[in-house]
Design a protein around this motif. Sequence first.
Motif, mmCIF file in Angstrom:
data_model
loop_
_atom_site.group_PDB
_atom_site.id
_atom_site.type_symbol
_atom_site.label_atom_id
_atom_site.label_comp_id
_atom_site.label_asym_id
_atom_site.label_seq_id
_atom_site.Cartn_x
_atom_site.Cartn_y
_atom_site.Cartn_z
ATOM 1 N N ALA A 151 -3.485 14.621 -10.222
ATOM 2 C CA ALA A 151 -3.634 14.034 -8.905
ATOM 3 C C ALA A 151 -2.319 13.473 -8.522
ATOM 4 O O ALA A 151 -2.085 12.940 -7.434
ATOM 5 N N LEU A 152 -1.211 13.072 -9.459
ATOM 6 C CA LEU A 152 -0.184 12.623 -9.193
ATOM 7 C C LEU A 152 0.660 13.515 -8.401
ATOM 8 O O LEU A 152 1.246 13.164 -7.496
ATOM 9 N N GLN A 153 0.511 14.812 -8.634
ATOM 10 C CA GLN A 153 1.123 15.768 -8.043
ATOM 11 C C GLN A 153 0.721 15.679 -6.259
ATOM 12 O O GLN A 153 1.456 15.635 -5.606
ATOM 13 N N GLN A 154 -0.779 15.653 -6.173
ATOM 14 C CA GLN A 154 -1.467 15.642 -5.197
ATOM 15 C C GLN A 154 -0.693 14.509 -4.191
ATOM 16 O O GLN A 154 -0.395 14.813 -2.928
ATOM 17 N N TRP A 155 -0.879 13.380 -4.723
ATOM 18 C CA TRP A 155 -0.605 12.199 -3.966
ATOM 19 C C TRP A 155 0.972 12.076 -3.509
ATOM 20 O O TRP A 155 1.392 11.772 -2.695
ATOM 21 N N GLY A 156 1.839 12.655 -4.628
ATOM 22 C CA GLY A 156 3.068 12.609 -4.444
ATOM 23 C C GLY A 156 3.699 13.609 -3.520
ATOM 24 O O GLY A 156 4.771 13.223 -2.925
ATOM 25 N N THR A 157 2.766 14.445 -3.189
ATOM 26 C CA THR A 157 3.538 15.539 -2.174
ATOM 27 C C THR A 157 2.602 15.031 -0.775
ATOM 28 O O THR A 157 3.181 15.557 0.296
ATOM 29 N N THR A 158 1.564 14.771 -0.880
ATOM 30 C CA THR A 158 0.821 14.639 0.538
ATOM 31 C C THR A 158 0.921 13.434 1.067
ATOM 32 O O THR A 158 0.997 12.894 2.189
ATOM 33 N N GLN A 159 0.965 12.252 0.090
ATOM 34 C CA GLN A 159 1.140 10.927 0.504
ATOM 35 C C GLN A 159 2.307 10.265 -0.084
ATOM 36 O O GLN A 159 2.305 9.267 -0.669
ATOM 37 N N PRO A 160 3.465 10.946 0.129
ATOM 38 C CA PRO A 160 4.771 10.207 -0.474
ATOM 39 C C PRO A 160 5.140 8.729 -0.199
ATOM 40 O O PRO A 160 5.589 8.010 -0.992
ATOM 41 N N LYS A 161 4.803 8.220 0.855
ATOM 42 C CA LYS A 161 4.934 6.999 1.260
ATOM 43 C C LYS A 161 4.040 5.819 0.947
ATOM 44 O O LYS A 161 4.368 4.706 1.061
ATOM 45 N N ALA A 162 2.911 6.350 0.372
ATOM 46 C CA ALA A 162 1.797 5.436 0.113
ATOM 47 C C ALA A 162 2.735 4.496 -1.165
ATOM 48 O O ALA A 162 2.880 5.099 -2.292
ATOM 49 N N PRO A 163 2.203 3.308 -1.154
ATOM 50 C CA PRO A 163 2.708 2.386 -2.193
ATOM 51 C C PRO A 163 1.956 2.436 -3.354
ATOM 52 O O PRO A 163 0.700 2.628 -3.530
ATOM 53 N N CYS A 164 2.904 2.939 -4.599
ATOM 54 C CA CYS A 164 2.053 2.831 -5.889
ATOM 55 C C CYS A 164 2.084 1.526 -6.715
ATOM 56 O O CYS A 164 0.981 1.055 -7.121
ATOM 57 N N LEU A 165 3.375 1.079 -6.749
ATOM 58 C CA LEU A 165 3.502 -0.238 -7.466
ATOM 59 C C LEU A 165 4.471 -1.000 -6.976
ATOM 60 O O LEU A 165 5.615 -0.752 -6.730
ATOM 61 N N THR A 166 3.992 -2.391 -7.007
ATOM 62 C CA THR A 166 5.068 -3.400 -6.558
ATOM 63 C C THR A 166 5.436 -4.208 -7.642
ATOM 64 O O THR A 166 4.515 -4.859 -8.616
ATOM 65 N N ALA A 167 6.773 -4.131 -7.879
ATOM 66 C CA ALA A 167 7.322 -5.303 -9.087
ATOM 67 C C ALA A 167 7.809 -6.637 -8.518
ATOM 68 O O ALA A 167 8.455 -6.584 -7.348
ATOM 69 N N LEU A 168 7.398 -7.707 -9.308
ATOM 70 C CA LEU A 168 7.823 -9.093 -8.727
ATOM 71 C C LEU A 168 9.059 -9.603 -9.678
ATOM 72 O O LEU A 168 8.896 -9.140 -10.790
ATOM 73 N N ASP A 169 9.814 -10.358 -9.117
ATOM 74 C CA ASP A 169 10.714 -11.234 -10.235
ATOM 75 C C ASP A 169 10.113 -12.336 -10.631
ATOM 76 O O ASP A 169 9.122 -12.784 -10.081
#
Length: 1488
Positions: A255-273
């Motif tokens: 699944a990671l490979q699929q999203w990483g290659t087909t939807q590379p711009k999709a946000p996965c994780l936002t870190a906050l300070d």
Amino acid sequence: MAERGCPLEAVPLPAEVRESLAELELELSEGDITQKGYEKKRAKLLARCAPLIQGVDPSLQVENRILGPAQASAPAPKQSKPRPSNARDERFRSDVHTEAVQAALAKYKERKMPMPSKRRSVLTHASVEAYTPPDLHSAPPDVTTGLVLRQPAYGERPQTASARGVPRGCRGSVLETAGGVPVSSRVSSKIQQLLNTLKRPKRPPLKEFFVDDFEELLEVQQPDPNQPKPEGSQMAVLRGEPLAEGSWPPSLLAALQQWGTTQPKAPCLTALDTAGKAVYTLTYGKLWSRSLKLAYTLLNKLTNKNEPLLKPGDRVALVFPNSDPVMFMVAFYGCLLAELVPVPIEVPLTRKDAGSQQVGFLLGSCGISLALTTDACQKGLPKAQTGEVVTFKGWPPLTWLVIDGKHLTKPPKDWQPAVQDAGPQTAYIEYKTSKEGSMVGVAVSHASLLAQCQALTQACGYSEAETLTNVLDFKRDAGLWHGVLTSILNRIHVVSIPYALMKANPLSWIQKVCVYKAQAALVKSRDMHWSLLAQRGQRDVSLSSLRLLIVADGANPWSISSCDAFLNVFQARGLRPEVICPCASSPEALTVAIRRPPDLGGPPPRRAVLSMSGLSHGVIRVDAEEKLSVLTVQDVGQVMPGANVCIVKVEGTPHLCKTDEVGEICVDSSATATAYYGLLGITKNVFETVPVTAGGAPVSDRPFTRTGLLGFIGPDDLVFVVGKLDGLMVVGFRRHNADDVVATALAVEPMKFVYRGRIAVFSVTVLHDDRIVLVAEQRPDASEEDSFQWMSRVLQAIDSIHQVGVYCLALVPANTLPKAPLGGIHVSETKQRFLEGMLHPCNVLMCPHTCVTNLPKPRQKQPEVGPASMIVGNLVAGKRIAQASGRELSHLEDSDQARKFLFLPDVLQWRAHTTPEHPLFLLLNAKGTVTSTATCVQLHKKAERVAAALMEKARLNAGAHVALVYPPGVDLIAAFYGCLYCGCVPVTVRPPHPQNLTTTLPTVKMIVEVSKSACVLTTQAIMRLLRSKEAAATVDARTWPTILDTDDIPKKKVASIFRPPSPDVLAYLDFSVSTTGILAGVKMSHAATSALCRSIKLQCELYPSRQIAICLDPYCGLGFALWCLCSVYSGHQSVLVPPPELETNVSLWLWAVSQYRARVTFCSYSVMEMCARGLGAQTAALRMKGVNLSCVRTCMVVAEERPRIALTQSFSKLFRDLGLPARAVSTTFGCRVNVAICLQGTAGPDPTTVYVDMRALRHDRVRLVERGSPHSLPLTESGKILPGVKVIIAHTETRGPLGDSHLGEIWVSSPHNATGYYTVYGEEGLHADHFSARLSFGDTQTVWARTGFLGFLRRTELTDASGERHDALYVVGSLDETLELRGMRYHPIDIETSVIRAHRSIAECAVFTWTNLLVVVVELDGLEQDALDLVALVTNVVLEEHHLVVGVVVIVDPGVIPINSRGEKQRMHLRDGFLADQLDPIYVAYNM
């Protein structure tokens, strides 16, 4: 207690309502009102207070009584920042409803508890004016009150702590003790209060008799026949919906490979300070590429001696802070791509973090050698001097790899990792901490991982590209499963909220839901609670985008109130009720159940109001009546898709429970964890359970996994959880949940005194049962009195609501409890510190009296067996009568000198005439130089001068009493013989201590008065001291009789030396204070004096050619006889070492023994202890100085007590290097009625040691056991019985002779028995028969003297000089000091030995009783803040080893327990000091 709401502060009921409630209670208890009438009136009263509870929707209040006061519209607290709480905070969301606790406490309103007293700075709080002297007339005129007979010589300790400063003020009220004696002291009044609280102890009724004398059987608590029992039918296995067959990817990495290659711009994780700003958004493309880079680096760039460092399947530690989810995610997936097993752990902050050793155990058991971390985190780790990261306590050596981008290598274009299908091999390991604190790794396989993600996707209805805000720890548990794993499967965008941001702004997660229009949020109930506190004035938040609010700790019984209160407030802001989805999970089974929203087919939510009492017996009873002790729980939804669930019995075989029974939830699913990594034994128990039906048939062919959650299946197949196995405490037969107890404690107005989130409850095993301990952090501004009141109320509330007693309640200073990661309390570490005495509380309340109900039955005294039956019984049993004797004197006459010179004055004259220059005495000073000597003729002449002075200057007649007040030396001996020469009766008295006149001078004056001395003989220096101004403040100088100084009296001869008309004439008086504080003088006739010298001479083979070394006080008992009498009688030379000189030179005595080649030496226990402590490490230096002890045949310790085996053995071991023979050290036994009953002597067999059963001794039985067996007590023989001495063991009450398997009083008959008391100060009546007792049966003619000591005789296998089998006498202890408790006889020394072993800071200990309470005084050799640690340890050890409940624990400074010159504890002095409040204790704890 349904109404466990979430009050920010419990609202107290108005005083008049509380009073009316208390009156109602009284009416009910006295039968003036029926139960029904009582309930009606009570409901009316409480209804009046309803308006107090504002902000609660009335309909809610009626329906389910869940909400607490001030919840719905809680006023914002004053401070802008909310108080940080903790990870176990989930339980605080529904405190016991105030009304419940208040009503429970109203019952107890009248019961007062004595408050512990803690030392403040003495000088600031007391003044001389405020001090009331203790009432001198409050007790019989025994020397312990008022006129304090303390004689602090060398090694002695001052009895009162007056030196410390101003004495503390006593409260003025005069109470009467149980004996009707008024006592004016604060301590006594507290004890009196305590006694009042103990009048109705909670104990099961006693059975008729104590059956077995030997086996003290603990009271086995019988189950209550009326306890509720499960009545339902057997449950069936509950099957979840099937997992949907869909187009799932073959593995998570696919699944990671699929999203990483087909939807590379999709946000996965936002870190906050920590300010809530988005620092970095990781896209699926970035995650894929960076994970690849890491996988390549791990596999190809790490080498060890040209071998790759890692191979597939190796475990790798992930050490990332909670604020860096991005790096963690990269590391996690990088490991999975490299076929390595990530093991996330917490960032270690210090070398000795709480639980650090357990983390080390986990890392070791997983075989981890590499840790991944970030650059920033690595810089923050503690470093060694080399700059490397330190090795943490208990950790294996680790290589640290920083995985920031610049440290990684880009893989070649053609390199691709092997993305396999999900199989059974381990994917990752999650740590789990057990109740005891041990840490294990829970292994999850790739297949389970995928199945879990699929089940969560189906249950939560996740769809592609949703947004999820995650407040939980992303390294483990639900935070990992939803926020790191399932999110990847569904291309979800996760917004991760760090813990630090939640502390700074509790609303941050709600704000982020608004900003990102998140469809799902993952929280714990404490996050909902915090946001409630902070939500005032936030008008612009909207939660309408949420379709799923997952409450990760929804299984906790206390999450329900947070959910309700949160909904109440935020429903107006777009939150729909069906959005709230509590779930239940455990490390072993992962997600167990989750509530589905109706659109996903979930049934409507339900809640159950359960009887606490029923739950404690493991059954489900819906309770609508009893409002005080109920628990309201909400469902945690349905079983996960693809899972089967059943409930099994907690203990024993996993039988299915009945439908109305609480048990452990078990899950069978492809989505559970597979094992505890590397621990096969416990893995089988937990992961391969086979539930069986009542008939024993397995319910399934697949094994189930135990979840550690306790619960039941409710209507609509909903799962209810009522607690965790880890928080379960089994007291008696009932089960209590730690979280429930915490909630009850928190309902008692907690905000004033303790921090809400900082309470730990756990159980410790004491006396074979769990005991509940509650520890809380106290606010710095809470006063002592307030905290104590709060503690008392908590005890009462828990007692009333849970019907269980709290064993120990401790308050510690703020921020001192060990913290778990993310702020909670590390409960197992707290428990460990409690048990090790490392908790350092500032307030402690122990309640063993109410909690410990399984003590052995008290011994019922049987009607006394008569003495005749006793003898017959012994004969029938083949037991010999316990009597023994030393050698016969008539055969042992060494010469007719003994007959010729019957009196000592005659012997001295004869020696002065026949061997005038023969040296008798050498006196040494601290430097080892001889300060004075006396030959026979010198001593004779000095004695003549003294006699002349007494007759001429003091004009004394024969028979007058003369007090000799001298320091240890030859002058004392000369003055003694001077008195005999003129027919006066000498009384030796220890001189007053110049630095401590106030306590020592009254003793001197008292002995002079009581002995009716007509004259005081002394030195010039002491005479000046007696007449000084300082002395006059204590004793009026005019009240002394004639004082003569003997320093320079003229040389004069006496016309004729007095010769007594008969041998029974009084020779001298021997005055001493017993350890029980009674001053008495015994009369020694000339005949007894000579007989004593003759026995010692024969036993020790003393001849004029011998030298013996004596390091004893010369004022009373055997010390006096050896110092003043024996040398003159036997002619041997005595090397005199005054014990005070050892204070400046500890090695003086041993040096003297070596220098003078003494074969025989005598010392006291205090001297031996000084040498063992002061010279233990200096044996090599002493050997260099030429100290050699190989000359010693016998070294005898002179004492009136049970031999101290530990001390004599350690002394022998320490000085073995100096040639001290292994068998040389032995003990002696003498007492008032006969100063020398046993001495080891030079001939005869070695002393024997036996091991006796301590429990049998309590019943006055002697039962020999093997060394090392439980309850064994070593006793060593007190030397050999002297020639001419006969000993018998007699029953203390019937006075019949006993067999040798009984403990009885030692009676002695010998020519050197004293002839009687000259005076007993205080208790004349008690001592009338001490010298002329006769047996009530058997040999009724012999006159015996009663020693007042308990002991027994044993015939050994050894033979003595005459060829007979040797009889050994074992002394167990003084009869006056024994404690009669629970119908048994205890010896203080046994309890004290146990207590001293309990903690390294206990330097010394003494115990005594007061009105049936056992008081334990311990000297603290450590910091004052450690003092309170000792209270629980002392209570525990005495309960465990002696089955006694300690009533009062007094912690004092070193040196407060008074010790006499022989090194014996003066327990009665201590008791008087305690009752008169003169000990200046650091802390006094009253155990309830």
